[in-house]
Design a protein around this motif. Structure first.
Motif, PDB file in Angstrom:
ATOM      1  N   ASP A 245       0.799  -1.122   0.049  1.00 53.41           N
ATOM      2  CA  ASP A 245       0.059  -0.038  -0.127  1.00 53.41           C
ATOM      3  C   ASP A 245       0.679   1.226   0.060  1.00 53.41           C
ATOM      4  O   ASP A 245       0.458   2.138  -0.758  1.00 53.41           O
ATOM      5  N   LEU A 246       1.720   1.356   0.962  1.00 55.97           N
ATOM      6  CA  LEU A 246       2.317   2.513   1.050  1.00 55.97           C
ATOM      7  C   LEU A 246       3.694   2.695   0.111  1.00 55.97           C
ATOM      8  O   LEU A 246       3.806   3.673  -0.232  1.00 55.97           O
ATOM      9  N   LEU A 247       3.933   1.773  -0.444  1.00 50.71           N
ATOM     10  CA  LEU A 247       5.248   1.449  -1.409  1.00 50.71           C
ATOM     11  C   LEU A 247       4.630   2.022  -2.866  1.00 50.71           C
ATOM     12  O   LEU A 247       5.406   2.726  -3.519  1.00 50.71           O
ATOM     13  N   VAL A 248       3.312   1.677  -3.068  1.00 49.17           N
ATOM     14  CA  VAL A 248       2.691   2.053  -4.271  1.00 49.17           C
ATOM     15  C   VAL A 248       2.413   3.446  -4.275  1.00 49.17           C
ATOM     16  O   VAL A 248       2.613   4.681  -5.120  1.00 49.17           O
ATOM     17  N   VAL A 249       2.045   4.153  -3.029  1.00 50.29           N
ATOM     18  CA  VAL A 249       1.806   5.589  -2.823  1.00 50.29           C
ATOM     19  C   VAL A 249       3.217   6.193  -2.865  1.00 50.29           C
ATOM     20  O   VAL A 249       3.400   7.490  -3.679  1.00 50.29           O
ATOM     21  N   ALA A 250       4.191   5.606  -2.407  1.00 49.46           N
ATOM     22  CA  ALA A 250       5.554   6.403  -2.953  1.00 49.46           C
ATOM     23  C   ALA A 250       5.994   6.262  -4.209  1.00 49.46           C
ATOM     24  O   ALA A 250       6.676   7.182  -4.752  1.00 49.46           O
ATOM     25  N   PHE A 251       5.635   5.132  -4.897  1.00 46.80           N
ATOM     26  CA  PHE A 251       6.026   4.975  -6.244  1.00 46.80           C
ATOM     27  C   PHE A 251       5.449   6.075  -7.099  1.00 46.80           C
ATOM     28  O   PHE A 251       6.005   6.711  -8.028  1.00 46.80           O
ATOM     29  N   ALA A 252       3.978   6.288  -6.745  1.00 43.08           N
ATOM     30  CA  ALA A 252       3.251   7.039  -7.601  1.00 43.08           C
ATOM     31  C   ALA A 252       3.699   8.760  -7.159  1.00 43.08           C
ATOM     32  O   ALA A 252       3.736   9.569  -8.118  1.00 43.08           O
ATOM     33  N   GLY A 253       4.056   9.053  -5.959  1.00 46.01           N
ATOM     34  CA  GLY A 253       4.547  10.191  -5.417  1.00 46.01           C
ATOM     35  C   GLY A 253       5.821  10.530  -6.180  1.00 46.01           C
ATOM     36  O   GLY A 253       6.021  11.852  -6.649  1.00 46.01           O
ATOM     37  N   GLU A 254       6.741   9.617  -6.397  1.00 46.52           N
ATOM     38  CA  GLU A 254       8.019   9.894  -6.983  1.00 46.52           C
ATOM     39  C   GLU A 254       8.023  10.321  -8.664  1.00 46.52           C
ATOM     40  O   GLU A 254       8.667  11.015  -9.231  1.00 46.52           O
ATOM     41  N   ARG A 255       6.978   9.684  -9.144  1.00 45.97           N
ATOM     42  CA  ARG A 255       6.708   9.934 -10.708  1.00 45.97           C
ATOM     43  C   ARG A 255       5.976  10.937 -10.955  1.00 45.97           C
ATOM     44  O   ARG A 255       5.436  11.116 -12.132  1.00 45.97           O
ATOM     45  N   GLY A 256       4.943  11.423  -9.927  1.00 47.19           N
ATOM     46  CA  GLY A 256       4.233  12.468 -10.121  1.00 47.19           C
ATOM     47  C   GLY A 256       2.573  11.880 -10.760  1.00 47.19           C
ATOM     48  O   GLY A 256       2.061  12.742 -11.395  1.00 47.19           O
ATOM     49  N   LEU A 257       2.404  10.821 -10.555  1.00 48.39           N
ATOM     50  CA  LEU A 257       1.102  10.070 -10.800  1.00 48.39           C
ATOM     51  C   LEU A 257       0.196  10.371  -9.902  1.00 48.39           C
ATOM     52  O   LEU A 257       0.347  10.941  -8.728  1.00 48.39           O
ATOM     53  N   GLY A 258      -0.982  10.513 -10.328  1.00 45.15           N
ATOM     54  CA  GLY A 258      -2.434  10.811  -9.551  1.00 45.15           C
ATOM     55  C   GLY A 258      -2.542   9.803  -8.546  1.00 45.15           C
ATOM     56  O   GLY A 258      -2.124   8.699  -8.392  1.00 45.15           O
ATOM     57  N   ASP A 259      -3.527  10.184  -7.451  1.00 45.74           N
ATOM     58  CA  ASP A 259      -3.950   9.178  -6.506  1.00 45.74           C
ATOM     59  C   ASP A 259      -4.731   8.141  -7.120  1.00 45.74           C
ATOM     60  O   ASP A 259      -4.836   6.892  -6.528  1.00 45.74           O
ATOM     61  N   GLY A 260      -5.489   8.266  -8.212  1.00 45.21           N
ATOM     62  CA  GLY A 260      -5.958   7.073  -8.988  1.00 45.21           C
ATOM     63  C   GLY A 260      -5.250   5.904  -9.228  1.00 45.21           C
ATOM     64  O   GLY A 260      -5.645   5.094  -9.297  1.00 45.21           O
ATOM     65  N   THR A 261      -3.864   6.283  -9.574  1.00 45.94           N
ATOM     66  CA  THR A 261      -3.007   5.277  -9.900  1.00 45.94           C
ATOM     67  C   THR A 261      -2.757   4.294  -8.877  1.00 45.94           C
ATOM     68  O   THR A 261      -2.713   2.978  -9.095  1.00 45.94           O
ATOM     69  N   VAL A 262      -2.828   4.497  -7.639  1.00 46.55           N
ATOM     70  CA  VAL A 262      -2.721   3.820  -6.392  1.00 46.55           C
ATOM     71  C   VAL A 262      -3.719   2.986  -6.404  1.00 46.55           C
ATOM     72  O   VAL A 262      -3.671   1.529  -6.305  1.00 46.55           O
ATOM     73  N   ALA A 263      -5.065   3.402  -6.506  1.00 44.77           N
ATOM     74  CA  ALA A 263      -6.130   2.360  -6.430  1.00 44.77           C
ATOM     75  C   ALA A 263      -6.082   1.168  -7.438  1.00 44.77           C
ATOM     76  O   ALA A 263      -6.268   0.173  -7.220  1.00 44.77           O
ATOM     77  N   TRP A 264      -5.672   1.733  -8.821  1.00 38.60           N
ATOM     78  CA  TRP A 264      -5.560   0.627  -9.902  1.00 38.60           C
ATOM     79  C   TRP A 264      -4.435  -0.413  -9.560  1.00 38.60           C
ATOM     80  O   TRP A 264      -4.563  -1.799 -10.168  1.00 38.60           O
ATOM     81  N   VAL A 265      -3.214   0.076  -8.973  1.00 36.22           N
ATOM     82  CA  VAL A 265      -2.058  -0.940  -8.771  1.00 36.22           C
ATOM     83  C   VAL A 265      -2.829  -1.963  -7.452  1.00 36.22           C
ATOM     84  O   VAL A 265      -2.599  -2.992  -7.511  1.00 36.22           O
ATOM     85  N   LEU A 266      -3.287  -1.352  -6.529  1.00 28.38           N
ATOM     86  CA  LEU A 266      -3.920  -2.097  -5.485  1.00 28.38           C
ATOM     87  C   LEU A 266      -5.101  -3.148  -5.942  1.00 28.38           C
ATOM     88  O   LEU A 266      -5.288  -4.209  -5.487  1.00 28.38           O
ATOM     89  N   ALA A 267      -5.818  -2.448  -7.043  1.00 25.04           N
ATOM     90  CA  ALA A 267      -6.892  -3.509  -7.273  1.00 25.04           C
ATOM     91  C   ALA A 267      -6.195  -4.451  -8.484  1.00 25.04           C
ATOM     92  O   ALA A 267      -6.889  -5.776  -8.281  1.00 25.04           O
ATOM     93  N   ALA A 268      -5.100  -4.426  -8.827  1.00 25.10           N
ATOM     94  CA  ALA A 268      -4.424  -5.649  -9.595  1.00 25.10           C
ATOM     95  C   ALA A 268      -4.067  -6.357  -8.658  1.00 25.10           C
ATOM     96  O   ALA A 268      -3.786  -7.508  -9.031  1.00 25.10           O
ATOM     97  N   LEU A 269      -3.700  -5.998  -7.503  1.00 28.62           N
ATOM     98  CA  LEU A 269      -3.130  -6.940  -6.428  1.00 28.62           C
ATOM     99  C   LEU A 269      -4.280  -7.952  -6.054  1.00 28.62           C
ATOM    100  O   LEU A 269      -4.068  -9.141  -5.809  1.00 28.62           O
TER     101      LEU A 269
END
Length: 434
Positions: A245-269
């Motif tokens: 959860d937090l690693l994906v948030v950090a990944f999105a933050g480093e690359r300037g991706l939106g919060d919606g990106t996190v939801a998609w990655v966690l949905a993939a999990l």
């Protein structure tokens, strides 16, 4: 109660007499666990106006729920579901209603909220472990039991996805305390329907453990050692999955991706876990469960380590989904091993220890990765999260008893009673199971 079936399939599992009624009732009650956390957090936040207080109260609620789970399960084993589970559920539901009323009342003391939440968590009925014990009673064929545990695990995961969505719909039109009351109603109604099922009534109370005779060996060091592998792996998978959860948030933050990106990655999990669980349940494995468990744990670890090397969102989604393919199989197999490691009167407790391990691991993982992500490069954090699951794959598996039931014949209890000798041989020398 048992029904031998010649064709192992998901449909065959649900065709067992009383299976659909019992499973549906258990799912209604367990849906409460998918709705209570978010609705209670929102209610506490609105009531106290403090995220810190809400977080503390939720921590007490979660801590008493998780760490007292084996003790509540022991009551179910000793007294039976009807005498133990129903009073727990009714008390839990009543305390949730008290919490809802307290949150609606302005100026309620923070101490009152904390104590009430702690007491409510302490009464959480172990519906999941009890349902798995019912499956073991209904299905002596290990192939069918594997499928039952798989569909049970996938359904539970879907409940924890749909529960917050249901709460989201409620808070759009009403106060979040309505979600807390709904959680109380779900657990009370579901548990009542569950314990009145003939399948649940077949779980006979074990009584208090005796210190004399052959039965003593079933609850002694041999049984504890046999549970070591599934409990450690369950805890390690909890650590690794919660870190995502937090690693994906950090990944999105480093690359300037939106919060919606996190939801998609966690949905993939979650999707990967559901698919992996269904596939695992449908495969007729020729290798023993204790030989498969390290493979699944290592799969989680290696895929998460690879996710840290993802150059972009697409490859991250793919790597996380691949990790998910091993999550549900690892947990399902851990529950299977826990079930076969104990005598019938200890099944609810064995499943509760695995549940406790997963939840405790998730709490530890969330806290640990929060410290690491601020100090280490993200790929190293992913590798560390994966290393926990991979390290658990090195824990050896031990059998509780020397005698094992023949493939597709007999139940766990029959095997347990056929030998009073406790054997603690590594699973590499164990007989093959399917």
């Amino acid at each position: 109660m048992s029904t031998p079936l010649s064709r192992p399939s998901y449909a065959a599992v649900l065709r067992v007499p009383h299976a659909r009624r019992t499973f549906s009732a258990a799912l209604v009650g367990r849906l409460s666990y998918g709705t209570v956390s978010l609705s209670l957090m929102l209610s506490l936040t609105r009531s106290t106006g403090s995220y810190a207080v809400a977080g503390l109260v939720m921590a007490l609620f979660g801590a008493t729920s998780v760490f007292l789970s084996p003790y509540r399960a022991s009551l179910v084993d000793r007294l039976g579901p009807r005498r133990a589970l129903l009073p727990m559920a009714l008390l839990y539901a009543a305390l949730l209603c008290v919490l809802a009323a307290a949150c609606r009342r302005p100026g309620t003391s923070e101490a009152v909220l904390a104590v009430t939440a702690g007491l409510a968590g302490a009464c959480t009925p172990p519906l999941g472990p009890t349902m798995r014990a019912v499956w073991a009673e209904l299905l002596p064929d290990r192939r069918l039991l594997q499928r039952a545990y798989s569909v049970d695990g996938v359904a539970e995961e879907l409940l924890f996805v749909s529960g917050p969505l249901l709460v989201g719909g409620i808070v759009a039109v009403a106060s979040p305390v309505v979600g807390v009351v709904l959680s109380a109603v779900l657990v009370a109604v579901g548990t009542l329907a569950f314990v009145t099922s003939p399948a649940t009534a077949a779980l006979r109370p074990a009584g208090r453990e005796k210190s004399d005779g052959p039965a003593a060996g079933r609850g002694g060091p041999g049984q504890g050692r046999a549970l070591l592998q599934p409990v450690v792996v369950a805890a390690a998978v909890g650590v690794s999955v919660s870190a995502v959860d937090l690693l994906v948030v950090a990944f999105a933050g480093e690359r300037g991706l939106g919060d919606g990106t996190v939801a998609w990655v966690l949905a993939a999990l979650s999707v990967g876990s559901a698919v992996g669980g269904l596939v695992n349940g449908a495969v007729a494995w020729s290798s023993p469960t204790r030989a498969r468990l390290p493979f699944f744990a290592a799969g989680v670890g290696l895929c998460l380590a690879a996710a840290g090397l993802a150059p972009g969102l697409g490859t991250l989604v793919l790597a996380v989904m691949c990790a998910g393919l091993f999550v549900a199989p690892a947990l399902t197999t851990a529950y299977l091993i826990a079930d076969e490691s104990v005598a019938p009167g200890f099944r609810v407790r064995a499943g509760a220890w695995c549940n406790t391990a997963v939840n405790a691991g998730m709490s530890v993982g969330a806290a640990a990765v929060g410290l690491l992500v601020e100090r280490l490069p993200l790929p190293v954090c992913f590798a560390a999260a994966g290393a926990v699951a991979a390290a658990a794959a090195l824990v050896p598996g031990y059998r509780r008893g020397a005698a094992r039931p023949a493939k597709g014949a007999g139940g766990i209890g029959g095997a347990a009673q056929s030998s009073s000798v406790s054997s603690e041989l590594p699973e590499s020398s164990a007989s093959s199971e399917s």
